[in-house]
Scaffold this active site. Sequence first.
Site, mmCIF file in Angstrom:
data_model
loop_
_atom_site.group_PDB
_atom_site.id
_atom_site.type_symbol
_atom_site.label_atom_id
_atom_site.label_comp_id
_atom_site.label_asym_id
_atom_site.label_seq_id
_atom_site.Cartn_x
_atom_site.Cartn_y
_atom_site.Cartn_z
ATOM 1 C CG ASP A 70 64.001 -48.364 -51.808
ATOM 2 O OD1 ASP A 70 63.419 -47.767 -52.723
ATOM 3 O OD2 ASP A 70 65.050 -49.025 -51.975
ATOM 4 C CB SER A 122 69.137 -43.234 -54.379
ATOM 5 O OG SER A 122 69.811 -44.431 -54.636
ATOM 6 N N GLY A 123 68.080 -41.411 -52.216
ATOM 7 C CA GLY A 123 67.133 -40.356 -51.846
ATOM 8 C C GLY A 123 67.740 -39.354 -50.876
ATOM 9 C CD GLN A 169 71.099 -50.229 -53.108
ATOM 10 O OE1 GLN A 169 70.183 -51.037 -53.011
ATOM 11 N NE2 GLN A 169 71.172 -49.157 -52.335
ATOM 12 C CB CYS A 198 64.853 -52.887 -58.339
ATOM 13 S SG CYS A 198 64.877 -52.943 -60.139
ATOM 14 C CB CYS A 256 61.385 -51.509 -63.555
ATOM 15 S SG CYS A 256 62.322 -52.958 -63.104
ATOM 16 C CE LYS A 268 58.725 -50.291 -50.423
ATOM 17 N NZ LYS A 268 58.341 -48.994 -49.905
ATOM 18 C CB THR A 269 62.919 -47.768 -58.760
ATOM 19 O OG1 THR A 269 62.093 -46.635 -59.053
ATOM 20 C CG2 THR A 269 62.175 -49.042 -59.104
ATOM 21 C CB ALA A 270 67.447 -45.228 -58.074
ATOM 22 C CB ALA A 271 63.405 -44.418 -61.621
HETATM 23 P P1 FAD Z 1 69.248 -46.615 -50.444
HETATM 24 O O1 FAD Z 1 69.838 -46.025 -51.669
HETATM 25 O O2 FAD Z 1 69.333 -48.085 -50.257
HETATM 26 O O3 FAD Z 1 69.937 -45.874 -49.213
HETATM 27 C C1 FAD Z 1 69.615 -46.120 -47.882
HETATM 28 C C2 FAD Z 1 70.739 -45.584 -47.013
HETATM 29 O O4 FAD Z 1 70.318 -45.599 -45.655
HETATM 30 C C3 FAD Z 1 72.003 -46.437 -47.090
HETATM 31 O O5 FAD Z 1 73.126 -45.640 -47.403
HETATM 32 C C4 FAD Z 1 72.113 -47.039 -45.702
HETATM 33 O O6 FAD Z 1 73.470 -47.188 -45.267
HETATM 34 C C5 FAD Z 1 71.380 -46.005 -44.849
HETATM 35 N N1 FAD Z 1 70.846 -46.543 -43.599
HETATM 36 C C6 FAD Z 1 70.180 -47.713 -43.390
HETATM 37 N N2 FAD Z 1 69.900 -47.852 -42.090
HETATM 38 C C7 FAD Z 1 70.374 -46.741 -41.473
HETATM 39 C C8 FAD Z 1 70.398 -46.301 -40.118
HETATM 40 N N3 FAD Z 1 69.867 -47.039 -39.136
HETATM 41 N N4 FAD Z 1 70.967 -45.103 -39.850
HETATM 42 C C9 FAD Z 1 71.496 -44.326 -40.837
HETATM 43 N N5 FAD Z 1 71.517 -44.715 -42.122
HETATM 44 C C10 FAD Z 1 70.962 -45.896 -42.429
HETATM 45 N N6 FAD Z 1 66.385 -48.708 -59.130
HETATM 46 C C11 FAD Z 1 66.175 -48.127 -60.342
HETATM 47 O O7 FAD Z 1 65.672 -47.015 -60.420
HETATM 48 N N7 FAD Z 1 66.520 -48.761 -61.502
HETATM 49 C C12 FAD Z 1 67.103 -49.973 -61.491
HETATM 50 O O8 FAD Z 1 67.429 -50.518 -62.552
HETATM 51 C C13 FAD Z 1 67.354 -50.613 -60.226
HETATM 52 N N8 FAD Z 1 67.940 -51.835 -60.155
HETATM 53 C C14 FAD Z 1 68.271 -52.365 -58.953
HETATM 54 C C15 FAD Z 1 68.934 -53.581 -58.900
HETATM 55 C C16 FAD Z 1 69.341 -54.123 -57.693
HETATM 56 C C17 FAD Z 1 70.054 -55.451 -57.669
HETATM 57 C C18 FAD Z 1 69.078 -53.418 -56.483
HETATM 58 C C19 FAD Z 1 69.564 -53.969 -55.159
HETATM 59 C C20 FAD Z 1 68.388 -52.227 -56.509
HETATM 60 C C21 FAD Z 1 67.968 -51.682 -57.740
HETATM 61 N N9 FAD Z 1 67.254 -50.485 -57.808
HETATM 62 C C22 FAD Z 1 66.979 -49.920 -59.037
HETATM 63 C C23 FAD Z 1 66.666 -49.912 -56.580
HETATM 64 C C24 FAD Z 1 67.413 -48.709 -56.026
HETATM 65 O O9 FAD Z 1 68.764 -49.010 -55.792
HETATM 66 C C25 FAD Z 1 66.747 -48.275 -54.729
HETATM 67 O O10 FAD Z 1 65.358 -48.191 -54.924
HETATM 68 C C26 FAD Z 1 67.268 -46.922 -54.281
HETATM 69 O O11 FAD Z 1 68.636 -47.022 -53.971
HETATM 70 C C27 FAD Z 1 66.457 -46.414 -53.093
HETATM 71 O O12 FAD Z 1 67.039 -45.285 -52.544
HETATM 72 P P2 FAD Z 1 66.907 -45.024 -50.964
HETATM 73 O O13 FAD Z 1 67.589 -43.728 -50.714
HETATM 74 O O14 FAD Z 1 65.514 -45.201 -50.535
HETATM 75 O O15 FAD Z 1 67.727 -46.229 -50.294
HETATM 76 C C1 UQ1 Z 2 65.764 -42.644 -63.552
HETATM 77 O O1 UQ1 Z 2 65.461 -41.463 -63.373
HETATM 78 C C2 UQ1 Z 2 66.649 -43.279 -62.635
HETATM 79 O O2 UQ1 Z 2 67.162 -42.570 -61.587
HETATM 80 C C3 UQ1 Z 2 68.329 -41.891 -61.795
HETATM 81 C C4 UQ1 Z 2 66.973 -44.621 -62.791
HETATM 82 O O3 UQ1 Z 2 67.735 -45.207 -61.845
HETATM 83 C C5 UQ1 Z 2 68.960 -45.568 -62.092
HETATM 84 C C6 UQ1 Z 2 66.448 -45.372 -63.894
HETATM 85 O O4 UQ1 Z 2 66.757 -46.575 -64.003
HETATM 86 C C7 UQ1 Z 2 65.572 -44.722 -64.827
HETATM 87 C C8 UQ1 Z 2 65.073 -45.507 -65.991
HETATM 88 C C9 UQ1 Z 2 65.230 -43.392 -64.654
HETATM 89 C C10 UQ1 Z 2 64.298 -42.688 -65.602
HETATM 90 C C11 UQ1 Z 2 65.031 -41.792 -66.542
HETATM 91 C C12 UQ1 Z 2 64.797 -41.677 -67.866
HETATM 92 C C13 UQ1 Z 2 65.623 -40.721 -68.651
HETATM 93 C C14 UQ1 Z 2 63.784 -42.450 -68.594
#
Ligand code: FAD
Ligand code: UQ1
Length: 444
Positions: free
Chosen positions: A329, A44-45, A74, A193, A372, A337-340
């Site tokens: 994360d 995501s990030g 995710q 999350c 969340c 720690k969330t995608a948001a």
């Molecule tokens: P990630 O998206 O996990 O990406 C990390 C990337 O790094 C991956 O592609 C991986 O392959 C790569 N990587 C790892 N190790 C290495 C390496 N050694 N070398 C190169 N690449 C590597 N968030 C919300 O906002 N709302 C929700 O409702 C929500 N619900 C969730 C429900 C579940 C069940 C889960 C599992 C997560 C949820 N999340 C939610 C959390 C969200 O998915 C994460 O917080 C988000 O994806 C974090 O983004 P990131 O870029 O930090 O990590």
């Molecule tokens: C959000 O920005 C985001 O990232 C795209 C999520 O992850 C999937 C979310 O779950 C939420 C709630 C937001 C916040 C966005 C709004 C419009 C409240």
Amino acid sequence: MSTLVPLSRRTFTVIRQSSRRGFSTSGSYHSKKHYQLLVVGGGSGGCATAAKFAGRLGKGHVAVIDPSEMHYYQPMWTLVGAGLKTLQASGRPMQSVLPSSCDWIKDRAVKFDPDSCMVTTASGEQIGYDYLVVAMGMQLNYSQIKGLPEAFRVDKSVCSNYWSETVTQTFPALEALQGGNAIFTFPNTPIKCAGAPQKIMYLADHYLRKAGKRDKTNIIYNTSLGVIFGVKKYAERLMDIVKNRNIEVNYRRSLVEVRPDKKEAVFVDLDSPEGRTETYQYSFLHVTPPMSAPDPLRQSSLVNPDGYLDVNKETLQHVKYPNIFGIGDCTSVPTSKTAAAAAAQSGILKKNLQAVMSGGKAQSQYDGYTSCPLLTGNNKCILAEFDFAGQPLETFPIDQGKERRLMYHMKKDFMPELYWNVMLKGNWNGPALTRKMLHLGLSK
Ligand code: FAD
Ligand code: UQ1
């Protein structure tokens, strides 16, 4: 300590005062490949960051290292576990989500050498950079629980929404459940999350009631935490929900062993000085694993004592290396720690990295915004949004602590579109602007 010196509009170098090779040297001198911006992790990030810079810096200047063939959304896995979406709908090929003008290095980063501005991959390639963004997400440590991950293979009633390999087991396990204890766990580490371990529990409760199996099933939430949720406003609402739905909550209980042959789950009481354990029979077990930053990052010199990328929580700039930033994360940023959160951080990171690239300072400040969407049933959701201080920072001028159908559809139908079409294209910095508009400028 390093300082950055802009050489031209597109070229920068890192001057290190205390380099072993002399008083100054260009970073990554020996690497074959060199990028102006190197992003480690295409989740995501990382993907959002690459999108923000790929067009601006031009072809051949931005690369993403990530070994994964697929990019998964995710947050959809909660719905996959509840049988409301498919795993296929949650994933897209990595190639299709990365910007076309950025290079994808399909490999795993294994070593960071920040003094030489170099990252080494599993295949031994050394990749140099002017600027590095670390976006590696979290590592799932199932093997820290005795009996896992083997139990997933031999016992189909053990499942976990946190892994693409096990999320498809959750709904079949619920369908097969005929009563007994349905146990949901929360580990004794930070996780991504923090609401997800209980969201699947409420969706399971909803399913079991509809299927007429709820009165034969005890739903048990065993959490390592001392509270149901870290923000008081939402915790109070969730406490009403667990009470009304007859869900048993046990605090400070951490899963340490699964014995699939006897269908036993062993928990340690975290408040017991002698490490007292409790053994539960289970008919269904949803495991949220212990998590950490990925090993290659933890083993580097870039982390804080807890093993997370050590960044300034407001600017997202590394505390020692000014040409390194972090998002998502894997960082030390003390928010949920969330995608948001990653979306909100991506706007700050863009401004600060751009400023530093132009010889300026990282001055934009992240407020800790995170969100969340707490699904509490198949048509209900509490949309928790808060900041570093755990204070609600709600987008809509209504009480978001109430369960609402609107928020359920926002989570299930609107968020995936926002994610794929706006966030991953680098155009979503979180809802701060919308919030200000909807609150007529009176909100933070
Ligand atoms: P990630 O998206 O996990 O990406 C990390 C990337 O790094 C991956 O592609 C991986 O392959 C790569 N990587 C790892 N190790 C290495 C390496 N050694 N070398 C190169 N690449 C590597 N968030 C919300 O906002 N709302 C929700 O409702 C929500 N619900 C969730 C429900 C579940 C069940 C889960 C599992 C997560 C949820 N999340 C939610 C959390 C969200 O998915 C994460 O917080 C988000 O994806 C974090 O983004 P990131 O870029 O930090 O990590
Ligand atoms: C959000 O920005 C985001 O990232 C795209 C999520 O992850 C999937 C979310 O779950 C939420 C709630 C937001 C916040 C966005 C709004 C419009 C409240």
